[in-house]
Design an enzyme around this catalytic site. Structure first.
Site, short mmCIF file in Angstrom:
data_model
loop_
_atom_site.label_atom_id
_atom_site.label_comp_id
_atom_site.label_asym_id
_atom_site.label_seq_id
_atom_site.Cartn_x
_atom_site.Cartn_y
_atom_site.Cartn_z
N ARG A 1 0.96 -0.45 -11.15
CA ARG A 1 0.46 -1.74 -10.67
C ARG A 1 0.60 -2.83 -11.72
NH1 ARG A 1 -3.04 -0.45 -6.24
NH2 ARG A 1 -3.96 -2.31 -5.39
N ARG B 1 -9.59 -4.40 9.02
CA ARG B 1 -9.35 -2.97 8.71
C ARG B 1 -10.64 -2.15 8.78
NH1 ARG B 1 -6.37 -1.35 3.37
NH2 ARG B 1 -7.85 -2.79 2.45
N LYS C 1 0.75 -0.41 3.01
CA LYS C 1 1.28 0.69 2.17
C LYS C 1 0.70 2.03 2.60
CE LYS C 1 -0.23 -1.15 -1.71
NZ LYS C 1 -0.87 -2.36 -1.13
N ARG D 1 -14.28 -1.38 3.80
CA ARG D 1 -14.34 -1.22 2.35
C ARG D 1 -15.11 -2.35 1.68
NH1 ARG D 1 -8.19 0.19 0.63
NH2 ARG D 1 -8.66 -1.39 -0.96
N ARG E 1 -7.79 -10.14 -5.18
CA ARG E 1 -6.81 -9.04 -5.26
C ARG E 1 -5.38 -9.57 -5.09
NH1 ARG E 1 -9.30 -5.46 -0.78
NH2 ARG E 1 -7.38 -4.27 -0.91
P1 AP5 Z 1 -3.18 -0.60 4.96
O1 AP5 Z 1 -2.13 0.38 5.30
O2 AP5 Z 1 -4.57 -0.09 4.74
O3 AP5 Z 1 -2.68 -1.54 3.75
P2 AP5 Z 1 -2.51 -1.24 2.19
O4 AP5 Z 1 -1.27 -1.95 1.74
O5 AP5 Z 1 -2.61 0.23 1.92
O6 AP5 Z 1 -3.77 -2.03 1.67
P3 AP5 Z 1 -4.83 -1.73 0.53
O7 AP5 Z 1 -5.87 -2.82 0.66
O8 AP5 Z 1 -5.31 -0.32 0.58
O9 AP5 Z 1 -3.97 -1.98 -0.72
P4 AP5 Z 1 -4.48 -2.24 -2.13
O10 AP5 Z 1 -3.23 -2.07 -2.89
O11 AP5 Z 1 -5.20 -3.51 -2.33
O12 AP5 Z 1 -5.63 -1.14 -2.30
P5 AP5 Z 1 -5.73 0.20 -3.13
O13 AP5 Z 1 -6.58 1.12 -2.37
O14 AP5 Z 1 -4.40 0.64 -3.61
O15 AP5 Z 1 -3.19 -1.72 6.11
C1 AP5 Z 1 -4.13 -2.79 6.10
C2 AP5 Z 1 -4.61 -3.08 7.55
O16 AP5 Z 1 -3.52 -3.61 8.30
C3 AP5 Z 1 -5.09 -1.83 8.33
O17 AP5 Z 1 -6.17 -2.17 9.14
C4 AP5 Z 1 -3.87 -1.42 9.18
O18 AP5 Z 1 -4.26 -0.79 10.39
C5 AP5 Z 1 -3.23 -2.79 9.45
N1 AP5 Z 1 -1.77 -2.71 9.54
C6 AP5 Z 1 -0.93 -1.95 8.79
N2 AP5 Z 1 0.35 -2.16 9.16
C7 AP5 Z 1 0.31 -3.10 10.16
C8 AP5 Z 1 1.30 -3.75 10.95
N3 AP5 Z 1 2.61 -3.50 10.81
N4 AP5 Z 1 0.88 -4.67 11.86
C9 AP5 Z 1 -0.44 -4.94 12.03
N5 AP5 Z 1 -1.43 -4.35 11.31
C10 AP5 Z 1 -1.06 -3.45 10.39
O19 AP5 Z 1 -6.51 -0.33 -4.43
C11 AP5 Z 1 -7.85 -0.77 -4.35
C12 AP5 Z 1 -8.35 -1.11 -5.75
O20 AP5 Z 1 -8.28 0.07 -6.59
C13 AP5 Z 1 -7.52 -2.16 -6.52
O21 AP5 Z 1 -7.91 -3.47 -6.19
C14 AP5 Z 1 -7.86 -1.77 -7.97
O22 AP5 Z 1 -9.13 -2.24 -8.34
C15 AP5 Z 1 -7.92 -0.24 -7.92
N6 AP5 Z 1 -6.61 0.37 -8.23
C16 AP5 Z 1 -5.85 1.13 -7.39
N7 AP5 Z 1 -4.72 1.52 -8.01
C17 AP5 Z 1 -4.78 1.00 -9.27
C18 AP5 Z 1 -3.88 1.01 -10.37
N8 AP5 Z 1 -2.69 1.64 -10.33
N9 AP5 Z 1 -4.27 0.36 -11.50
C19 AP5 Z 1 -5.45 -0.27 -11.59
N10 AP5 Z 1 -6.33 -0.34 -10.57
C20 AP5 Z 1 -5.99 0.28 -9.41
#
Ligand code: AP5
Length: 219
Positions: free
Chosen positions: A88, A127, A13, A161, A172
């Site tokens: 979410r 990552r 994402k 992270r 997660r």
């Molecule tokens: P990346 O682009 O970093 O993936 P992502 O989908 O953004 O993954 P996240 O882990 O950041 O998502 P998340 O939803 O768990 O975390 P968030 O920060 O929102 O890609 C991942 C890896 O793959 C990278 O190394 C990249 O290079 C590689 N990659 C990408 N595309 C590729 C491809 N096509 N092929 C190969 N490799 C590829 O949330 C974290 C925490 O915050 C949550 O767990 C929760 O506790 C809290 N939180 C956030 N938002 C909320 C909310 N709305 N409500 C409540 N809690 C929340």
């Protein structure tokens, strides 16, 4: 455009949002990045969020919705935005609808990135993120930096992270399937969902996403 990006942790994402936001000239709003910025500034919100994030759980709705609303009200987001990681759960989706309705606005599309759980685990394990700018994202095999441990764009230190440990990633994923996936049906009820496969090279996924959003915009 007002777009919601949904998909499991590690779906790409953040990676896709950086390209899509640039192509569409709208700000990328990631609630995960907003929480991490609060954690590094050691704010009260950051301290609260960290305890939930490290356990792989969602941060409580009340603080998350207030933070997202505040960000969406900033001047750069008044003409549109790309939401990454918000909403979410169904309560957050209802709160977002309410916020937009008050302003006479609505979402244009919900882009759903599909990736199998085992690919997610591989992507997250490798990552690495830049300490200076969390939009600079790398992968030890799929997108390795030119110099190990350093960001190609700004030379910042790359780190892993705290919530990327395998046990936390599995938690997660469970939270994603039980709490976040139901928003896809919620938005299907509003005919907003476009689903694409997020497998393949990053630029292939970006192209798929742009084509899907264009089709949705033409309808
Ligand atoms: P990346 O682009 O970093 O993936 P992502 O989908 O953004 O993954 P996240 O882990 O950041 O998502 P998340 O939803 O768990 O975390 P968030 O920060 O929102 O890609 C991942 C890896 O793959 C990278 O190394 C990249 O290079 C590689 N990659 C990408 N595309 C590729 C491809 N096509 N092929 C190969 N490799 C590829 O949330 C974290 C925490 O915050 C949550 O767990 C929760 O506790 C809290 N939180 C956030 N938002 C909320 C909310 N709305 N409500 C409540 N809690 C929340």
């Amino acid at each position: 455009m007002r777009i919601v990006l949904v998909g499991p942790p590690g779906a790409g994402k953040g990676t896709q949002a950086a390209f899509l936001a640039k192509n569409l000239s709208i700000p990328h709003i990631s609630t995960g990045d907003l929480f991490r910025a609060n954690i590094s500034r050691q704010t009260e919100l950051g301290k609260l969020a960290k305890s939930y994030m490290d356990a792989g759980n969602l941060v409580p709705d009340e603080v998350t919705i207030a933070m997202a609303k505040d960000r969406m009200e900033q001047p750069d987001a008044l003409g549109g935005f790309l939401l990454d990681g918000f909403p979410r759960n169904v309560s957050q989706a209802e709160a977002l609808d309410e916020m937009l309705k008050t302003e006479g606005l609505k979402l244009d599309a919900v882009l759903d990135l599909e990736v199998p759980d085992e690919e997610v685990v591989k992507r997250i394990a490798g990552r690495r993120i830049c300490r200076n700018d969390s939009s600079h994202v790398y992968h030890v095999s799929y997108k390795a930096p030119a110099q190990e441990g350093l960001c190609d764009e700004c030379g910042g230190e790359l780190y892993q992270r705290d919530d990327d440990a395998e046990d936390t990633v599995r938690k997660r994923l469970e939270v994603y399937h039980t709490q976040t996936e139901p928003i896809i049906d919620y938005y299907k009820g509003q005919d907003l969902v476009v689903t694409i496969s997020a497998l393949g090279k990053v630029d292939e996924v970006t192209q798929r996403a742009m084509e899907a959003l264009k089709r949705e915009g033409d309808e």
